[in-house]
Design a protein around this motif. Structure first.
Motif, PDB file in Angstrom:
ATOM      1  N   ASP A 178       0.829  -1.209   0.000  1.00  0.00           N
ATOM      2  CA  ASP A 178       0.000   0.000   0.000  1.00  0.00           C
ATOM      3  C   ASP A 178       0.865   1.261   0.000  1.00  0.00           C
ATOM      4  O   ASP A 178       0.423   2.325  -0.412  1.00  0.00           O
ATOM      5  N   TYR A 179       2.064   1.125   0.511  1.00  0.00           N
ATOM      6  CA  TYR A 179       2.950   2.284   0.626  1.00  0.00           C
ATOM      7  C   TYR A 179       3.835   2.486  -0.603  1.00  0.00           C
ATOM      8  O   TYR A 179       4.590   3.444  -0.659  1.00  0.00           O
ATOM      9  N   ARG A 180       3.724   1.588  -1.548  1.00  0.00           N
ATOM     10  CA  ARG A 180       4.543   1.702  -2.765  1.00  0.00           C
ATOM     11  C   ARG A 180       6.005   1.971  -2.399  1.00  0.00           C
ATOM     12  O   ARG A 180       6.621   2.922  -2.869  1.00  0.00           O
ATOM     13  N   TYR A 181       6.516   1.131  -1.517  1.00  0.00           N
ATOM     14  CA  TYR A 181       7.925   1.274  -1.129  1.00  0.00           C
ATOM     15  C   TYR A 181       8.822   1.160  -2.356  1.00  0.00           C
ATOM     16  O   TYR A 181       8.576   0.311  -3.229  1.00  0.00           O
ATOM     17  N   PHE A 182       9.843   1.984  -2.437  1.00  0.00           N
ATOM     18  CA  PHE A 182      10.890   1.763  -3.442  1.00  0.00           C
ATOM     19  C   PHE A 182      12.179   2.382  -2.933  1.00  0.00           C
ATOM     20  O   PHE A 182      12.135   3.279  -2.077  1.00  0.00           O
ATOM     21  N   PRO A 183      13.325   1.922  -3.405  1.00  0.00           N
ATOM     22  CA  PRO A 183      14.609   2.433  -2.906  1.00  0.00           C
ATOM     23  C   PRO A 183      14.698   3.941  -3.095  1.00  0.00           C
ATOM     24  O   PRO A 183      14.340   4.446  -4.162  1.00  0.00           O
ATOM     25  N   CYS A 184      15.140   4.643  -2.061  1.00  0.00           N
ATOM     26  CA  CYS A 184      15.204   6.104  -2.148  1.00  0.00           C
ATOM     27  C   CYS A 184      16.305   6.503  -3.127  1.00  0.00           C
ATOM     28  O   CYS A 184      17.484   6.203  -2.893  1.00  0.00           O
ATOM     29  N   PRO A 185      15.932   7.156  -4.235  1.00  0.00           N
ATOM     30  CA  PRO A 185      16.946   7.480  -5.252  1.00  0.00           C
ATOM     31  C   PRO A 185      17.898   8.591  -4.815  1.00  0.00           C
ATOM     32  O   PRO A 185      18.917   8.819  -5.458  1.00  0.00           O
ATOM     33  N   ASP A 186      17.583   9.270  -3.713  1.00  0.00           N
ATOM     34  CA  ASP A 186      18.438  10.368  -3.253  1.00  0.00           C
ATOM     35  C   ASP A 186      19.604   9.893  -2.392  1.00  0.00           C
ATOM     36  O   ASP A 186      20.477  10.681  -2.054  1.00  0.00           O
ATOM     37  N   LEU A 187      19.567   8.617  -2.001  1.00  0.00           N
ATOM     38  CA  LEU A 187      20.610   8.143  -1.088  1.00  0.00           C
ATOM     39  C   LEU A 187      21.274   6.882  -1.625  1.00  0.00           C
ATOM     40  O   LEU A 187      20.589   5.956  -2.073  1.00  0.00           O
ATOM     41  N   LEU A 188      22.596   6.856  -1.545  1.00  0.00           N
ATOM     42  CA  LEU A 188      23.316   5.638  -1.932  1.00  0.00           C
ATOM     43  C   LEU A 188      23.106   4.590  -0.847  1.00  0.00           C
ATOM     44  O   LEU A 188      22.798   4.939   0.299  1.00  0.00           O
ATOM     45  N   PRO A 189      23.272   3.313  -1.183  1.00  0.00           N
ATOM     46  CA  PRO A 189      23.229   2.298  -0.120  1.00  0.00           C
ATOM     47  C   PRO A 189      24.243   2.677   0.958  1.00  0.00           C
ATOM     48  O   PRO A 189      25.271   3.294   0.670  1.00  0.00           O
ATOM     49  N   LEU A 190      23.914   2.321   2.184  1.00  0.00           N
ATOM     50  CA  LEU A 190      24.778   2.686   3.307  1.00  0.00           C
ATOM     51  C   LEU A 190      25.782   1.561   3.542  1.00  0.00           C
ATOM     52  O   LEU A 190      25.410   0.449   3.918  1.00  0.00           O
ATOM     53  N   GLU A 191      27.054   1.860   3.303  1.00  0.00           N
ATOM     54  CA  GLU A 191      28.100   0.853   3.490  1.00  0.00           C
ATOM     55  C   GLU A 191      28.915   1.246   4.718  1.00  0.00           C
ATOM     56  O   GLU A 191      29.418   2.363   4.792  1.00  0.00           O
ATOM     57  N   ILE A 192      29.036   0.326   5.658  1.00  0.00           N
ATOM     58  CA  ILE A 192      29.902   0.595   6.801  1.00  0.00           C
ATOM     59  C   ILE A 192      30.965  -0.503   6.871  1.00  0.00           C
ATOM     60  O   ILE A 192      30.787  -1.583   6.306  1.00  0.00           O
TER      61      ILE A 192
END
Ligand code: ADP
Ligand code: MG
Length: 503
Positions: A297-311
């Protein structure tokens, strides 16, 4: 996994018209990260600020603004994960959860659905000595908080305050391992305690800095064991989620009400609708807010403004190396090193400040005696005045100094209580105060002996009675204490009475 063996607490059972029902509870806890700046902007998180004064362009979703991750918040999530013995995911990612709300200027919340920063962990919830539940943690993800709509300031208008918009939250999701209202409250309390020890969340529930969504379902005896054996949710009942609970008392009342409501529906031949409900503390009831929304219902999708978080593992290792001692370890150490009871160790480790205070007093002294004084005298007095250990008028070194006088036999227990009172109201160095007030136990056993000898000589009948019934020896102790004006140590007198009378 556990260094002590615990028995599981009994699940809450509610007897219905058609047989017994058991409760199953899982929680999603939102814990605000204790950070001065928001998750994706440098705006302040200060509480009580003028409405809309702590709002960066990115928080207000101005066109073209881009979020930048606050690495301090990431570190707090990692610390929290380590504190829950959880797996830390070196790669995680942010997703957009889309929905419209006036207090959500972006039109979506940046969260972590598919790849949370923290994976599986656990929380030990002790209900009584030796009885505990190991509640499994499914995940912790980082997300933004929303703003606040205000409907009660004006009869015709609603207002919105974006100060909280974009503040970092850790959502801590448990497995449905909690089996009753008391356990649920104890789980929240334990989690809060751990986060406060870590300093990653201040745990202020009144301000909503720690709040719980409580999922409740009911099932028949045996169903939960079948779920455990298979991890198949089909064995459990349909759940309802009670949103935004920020009081331990209300959490318990809401669960109890909700379970009974579901049982009534089921026993009536109906079925429980999966929905989101709100608890009304005035009525003591939950009411429907909306039917349960699904992830799609929330139409989740990867946020295009942020790179994956690598630690990096090295960074995680460094954080792990700087972890403070956590409540379970501290409690076990207090019991082992200072001989404290389970109860005393619980009380003294509930808050980090109290634990540190105790350790300062107990170091190099009798730990049990230190615990007794802190729990009975100090906490009693603090409670009476509504004060916390952080602003105690009697410091750890003052209390310790007083206990030294007592241990050396320089003051009696009765004098110690008076001295504590003086230290509380007027302060000062315990030894100096005791000296200036003439508080001095008679350590000269000669004086005690003389008083006792006189007493024995003058009361032969009492002596005979005490020899037959040792309980009557107390009369001699009382008389000697009186004769020495309360300056003799009762335990010294007792021992002398016993030896003189040959008891
Ligand atoms: P959502 O994200 O849609 O709320 P989740 O599957 O993540 O759904 O579950 C949310 C919470 O509900 C978790 O804490 C989980 O333990 C709990 N939960 C799941 N099924 C049940 C159930 N049958 N009874 C009680 N709690 C449940
Ligand atoms: Mg949920």
């Amino acid at each position: 996994m556990l260094d002590r063996v615990f028995e599981n607490p009994k699940p809450k059972v509610i007897a219905g018209a058609t047989g017994d029902w058991e409760l199953v509870i899982g929680m999603e806890i939102h814990a605000q990260v204790a950070s001065n700046a928001k998750l994706f902007s440098g705006a302040s998180t200060q509480v009580g600020a003028e409405p809309n004064s702590n709002v960066a362009f990115v928080d207000a979703a101005m066109p073209g603004m881009l979020p930048v991750i606050n690495d301090f918040c990431v570190e707090q999530a990692v610390r929290s994960g380590l504190g829950l013995k959880a797996q830390i995911n070196l790669t995680s990612a942010f997703d957009r959860k889309n929905y419209f709300y006036p207090d959500l200027p972006q039109g979506y919340q940046i969260s972590q659905l598919y790849h949370p920063i923290v994976g599986e962990g656990e929380v030990l919830v002790e209900m009584s000595p030796g009885v505990a539940r190991l509640v499994r943690i499914e995940r912790i993800h980082l997300e933004q908080d929303a703003g606040k709509s205000i409907h009660d300031m004006d009869p015709t208008m609603s207002f919105v305050d974006f100060n909280r918009t974009g503040v970092a939250l850790m959502e801590i999701v448990s497995r449905p391992d909690i089996r009753g209202p008391e356990e649920a409250a104890a789980y929240v309390a334990k989690l809060r305690q751990i986060l406060r020890y870590l300093g990653t969340c201040d745990g202020n529930m009144q301000n909503g800095n720690l709040r719980a969504d409580v999922n409740v379902s009911v099932c028949r005896p045996g169903d939960y064991e079948r779920y455990q054996a298979t991890q198949d949710f089909g064995h459990l009942g349909t759940r309802c989620e009670i949103k935004n609970m920020n009081s331990l008392r209300f959490i318990q009342a809401a669960i109890e009400y909700e379970a009974r409501r579901q049982i009534a529906i089921l026993e009536d031949g109906g079925k429980v609708d999966q929905e989101t409900r709100l608890y009304d503390p005035d009525k003591g009831e939950t009411r429907s807010m909306r039917s349960k929304e699904e992830a799609h219902d929330y139409r989740y999708f990867p946020c295009p403004d942020l790179l994956p978080l690598e630690i990096e593992q090295a960074w995680v290792d460094d954080i792990a190396a700087r972890m403070p001692e956590l409540p379970d370890a501290k409690k076990a150490r207090f019991m082992a090193d200072f001989g404290l009871t389970d109860y005393d160790a619980n009380v003294l480790t509930a808050e980090l400040e109290a634990a540190s205070f105790f350790e300062e007093v107990a170091r190099g002294r009798d730990g049990k005696q230190a615990a007794n004084w802190i729990i009975n005298e100090l906490f009693g007095r603090l409670n009476k005045e509504g004060r916390s250990i952080a602003d105690t008028p009697v410091s750890a070194s003052q209390l310790g100094g007083m206990l030294d006088l007592l241990a050396k036999g320089e003051i009696t227990g009765k004098m110690a209580k008076d001295l504590f009172e003086i230290l509380w109201t007027t302060g000062g160095d315990p030894a100096e105060v005791a000296a200036s007030r003439g508080m001095k136990a008679v350590t000269d056993t000669g004086a005690i002996e003389k008083a006792l000898d006189d007493l024995i000589a003058a009361n032969p009948a009492q002596v005979e009675k005490a020899k037959v019934n040792a309980k009557l020896a107390g009369w001699f102790t009382g008389q000697v204490l009186k004769a020495t004006g309360g300056t003799a140590d009762p335990s010294v007198v007792n021992a002398m009475v016993a030896s003189k009378l040959g008891l």
